[in-house]
Design an enzyme around this catalytic site. Structure first.
Site, mmCIF file in Angstrom:
data_model
loop_
_atom_site.group_PDB
_atom_site.id
_atom_site.type_symbol
_atom_site.label_atom_id
_atom_site.label_comp_id
_atom_site.label_asym_id
_atom_site.label_seq_id
_atom_site.Cartn_x
_atom_site.Cartn_y
_atom_site.Cartn_z
ATOM 1 N N ASN A 174 -1.662 55.356 -34.744
ATOM 2 C CA ASN A 174 -2.858 54.532 -34.905
ATOM 3 C C ASN A 174 -2.579 53.047 -34.684
ATOM 4 O O ASN A 174 -3.446 52.317 -34.215
ATOM 5 C CB ASN A 174 -3.462 54.750 -36.296
ATOM 6 C CG ASN A 174 -4.215 56.064 -36.376
ATOM 7 O OD1 ASN A 174 -5.229 56.231 -35.717
ATOM 8 N ND2 ASN A 174 -3.703 57.012 -37.149
ATOM 9 N N ASP A 207 1.931 64.071 -35.158
ATOM 10 C CA ASP A 207 3.093 63.337 -35.677
ATOM 11 C C ASP A 207 3.775 64.103 -36.801
ATOM 12 O O ASP A 207 5.008 64.157 -36.899
ATOM 13 C CB ASP A 207 2.681 61.926 -36.149
ATOM 14 C CG ASP A 207 1.494 61.919 -37.117
ATOM 15 O OD1 ASP A 207 0.847 62.980 -37.297
ATOM 16 O OD2 ASP A 207 1.213 60.848 -37.698
ATOM 17 N N ARG A 208 2.943 64.751 -37.641
ATOM 18 C CA ARG A 208 3.502 65.491 -38.781
ATOM 19 C C ARG A 208 4.159 66.788 -38.315
ATOM 20 O O ARG A 208 5.164 67.219 -38.882
ATOM 21 C CB ARG A 208 2.403 65.757 -39.806
ATOM 22 C CG ARG A 208 1.850 64.448 -40.358
ATOM 23 C CD ARG A 208 0.573 64.645 -41.134
ATOM 24 N NE ARG A 208 0.830 65.198 -42.450
ATOM 25 C CZ ARG A 208 -0.128 65.465 -43.332
ATOM 26 N NH1 ARG A 208 -1.397 65.250 -43.012
ATOM 27 N NH2 ARG A 208 0.173 65.965 -44.515
ATOM 28 N N THR A 231 1.211 53.978 -40.438
ATOM 29 C CA THR A 231 -0.124 53.453 -40.728
ATOM 30 C C THR A 231 -0.667 54.127 -41.995
ATOM 31 O O THR A 231 -1.228 53.491 -42.868
ATOM 32 C CB THR A 231 -1.074 53.734 -39.544
ATOM 33 O OG1 THR A 231 -0.484 53.208 -38.364
ATOM 34 C CG2 THR A 231 -2.430 53.098 -39.773
#
Lengths: 276, 276
Positions: free
Chosen positions: B23, B133-134, B156
Site C-alpha cells: 500500500n 503479502d501474507r 503499512t
C-alpha cells in the site's frame, strides 16, 4: 411566582451549561444551577445534547440547535447562570465565545485549563498544553476517588491519565477505536470498514474478524498491560473508564468503575474551585 | 563467452524479479536465477529497489526506474528469467502486467495467491481473499521453521499470522505505526506529528512522549499479550518479525528471529512450488 398574561405560573429555572468541545462531537451538558451537587446527582440529572463539532461554525448554529431543547416548555423559563467550556478544538473557540455573549446573558463564563490552584501537582512544565478534556476528567475523578486513580477516556483519541497522591504521574495518547478502523480502511486498497466491536478471540480467520481483533482487542490488551503494571506499582489505584466508547472497552479493559459523565462532573467541580 | 565489438567479454546473467506491491511502497527484489537457494543466501544476495507505490502509474514508470539499476554494467547483460508478483493493490496490477509483457521478455510470470497445492491447510473458505503479502510471508516462514510459527509483519498494516502443523490457525490486522501516528495528527486539532520511536515507559508526562507511548508501545504491548497466550497454547511456536518497521518493533516485541526479506524468500519458494 411570576404569572404570564394567561395567568399561568412561570417558573424561572437557572441552569449551568457545560460544553465539551471534542474533535468529533461537541456535547452540551445542562444542569440546574446549584454548585453543591455530588457526582451521583450530576450523573442522574445532567442532560446531554450532542452535535457534530464540524457543523458548529457560527453562534447561530449553536443557538438554533440548543433552543428547541431548553425552551420547549411554556411554563418554565430558563436563564443561564454559569457556562463552563472544555475545548480541544481551538479554531472554534471564538464561535463558542460569541454564542455565549450574544445569546446567553450568563452570569459567569470560564474555560477549563490546566492551572495552579486546582489541587493538582502537575509535575511537568508542559501542563498548560494538556487537553482541557483531560483536566476536566481528572477533576471529575477527584470527586469520586480522592486519591489514586487512572482515567482512561475512550473518545476520538484514547487517553490515559494517572494521578497518585494528587500528583500527575503521566499518561498516554492513542487513536480511538473509530480512528483505528478508519485508518486501515482509508490507507489500504483492499481492507473493508468494520463495526466497532471486540472479537474476544486470540486470533481470527476472517478478514472482518481480524480487523476487529487488530483494532479493538489489541489496543485494549495493550492498555490492560499498562493497567496491570500500574496496579503493581501503585497500591489501591482505581481504574475509571469514561468517554463515548467506554461501554465497548469495558468488555475487555480491567476497570473499577465506568463514569460516562466524568468530564461534566469535573467541569462542575472546576466551576466551584474557580469561583471561590 | 560472447564478446562485443570492443572485444570485451559479455556475461549474460539470468535474474528473477520478485515484486512486492504494498500500500505504501513497491519493492523489486532482484536475484540471480537459480531456484535452489536457501533462505540465508536469498537474505544475502537479493537486491532490493524500493519505490513509492503511488508513483507507479505506467509501465514506463517501472522500466525507467529499474533500468539504471539492472543495466549499469556494460560487461554484464541481464536477462529476466522469472517474475513473481505479490500485490495488495489491485488497481495497479494491470500496470505491472503491461510492464512485464512490454519490457521484460521473461520466461515465466505469476501472481502470488492463496491456493491449494502450497502445502498449507487454510481452514477457512475466505482464504482466497488473503493478502498476497501474507501468503508470501507464510511460505517464507515455512523455509525457516517448518512447523509452528507466528509471523508479525510491520508494514503499512501490522498483520499477525499463525501456522500450526501446516494449518492456518488465524491472525489479526492492525494499523501500522505510521498510520497510528498519522491518524492522531490528522483527526485531532491539537496533536503534533511525532517520530516512530518507542518510549519504553509505563506513562509519560510530555505530549510527544504520550503519543509515542500510545501509538508504538501500546500496540506492541497488545501484540505481546497475544504472543504470550499463543506461546502457552502452542508449544515450541516460533515468533518471526518482518516488514519495514520490524527493527523498531524488535525493541518491545517478544521474538525469536527477524527476517527482513521474508516475503521474497516466500516468493522464491512459491515459484518452486508453482513451476513443479
Amino acid at each position: 411566582m411570576i404569572k404570564d398574561k394567561n395567568n399561568w405560573c412561570i417558573i424561572t429555572i437557572y441552569v449551568d451549561i457545560y460544553v465539551d468541545v471534542g474533535n468529533t462531537h461537541t456535547v452540551f451538558g445542562i444542569l440546574q444551577s446549584n454548585q453543591n451537587k455530588d457526582y451521583q446527582s450530576i450523573e442522574k440529572h445532567l442532560e446531554e445534547l450532542r452535535f457534530s463539532t464540524k457543523n458548529i461554525e457560527t453562534p447561530e448554529d449553536i443557538y438554533s440547535r440548543l433552543f428547541p431543547f431548553i425552551n420547549n416548555n411554556i411554563q418554565r423559563k430558563f436563564k443561564v447562570d454559569n457556562i463552563v467550556v472544555s475545548s480541544v478544538v481551538p479554531q472554534i473557540n471564538f464561535v463558542i465565545e460569541k454564542f455565549v455573549h450574544k445569546y446567553t446573558e450568563c452570569n459567569y463564563f470560564c474555560w477549563v485549563e490546566a492551572r495552579d490552584g486546582l489541587g493538582i501537582d502537575w509535575q511537568t512544565d508542559e501542563y498548560k498544553q494538556m487537553g482541557a478534556d483531560r483536566v476536566a476528567d481528572i477533576l471529575g475523578a477527584i470527586c469520586v476517588y480522592n486519591d489514586n486513580f487512572v482515567i482512561i477516556d475512550f473518545g476520538t483519541a484514547i487517553t490515559i491519565d494517572v494521578i497518585v497522591d494528587r500528583k500527575y504521574v503521566g499518561g498516554s495518547i492513542s487513536p480511538g477505536f473509530m480512528l483505528l478502523i478508519k485508518s486501515l480502511f482509508q490507507e489500504t486498497a483492499k481492507l473493508p470498514m468494520v463495526e466497532i466491536e471486540p472479537t474476544l478471540k486470540l486470533v481470527d480467520n476472517t478478514t472482518i474478524g481480524q480487523i476487529k481483533l487488530g483494532t479493538i482487542d489489541i489496543i485494549c490488551r495493550g492498555i490492560n498491560s499498562i493497567i496491570t503494571e500500574l496496579k503493581q506499582t501503585y497500591k489501591d489505584i482505581k481504574i475509571i473508564l469514561t468517554g463515548g466508547f467506554s461501554t465497548i472497552a469495558q468488555k475487555i479493559i480491567i476497570n473499577d468503575i465506568i463514569i460516562p459523565k466524568l468530564q461534566f462532573i469535573g467541569m462542575n467541580y472546576y466551576l466551584k474551585l474557580i469561583k471561590k
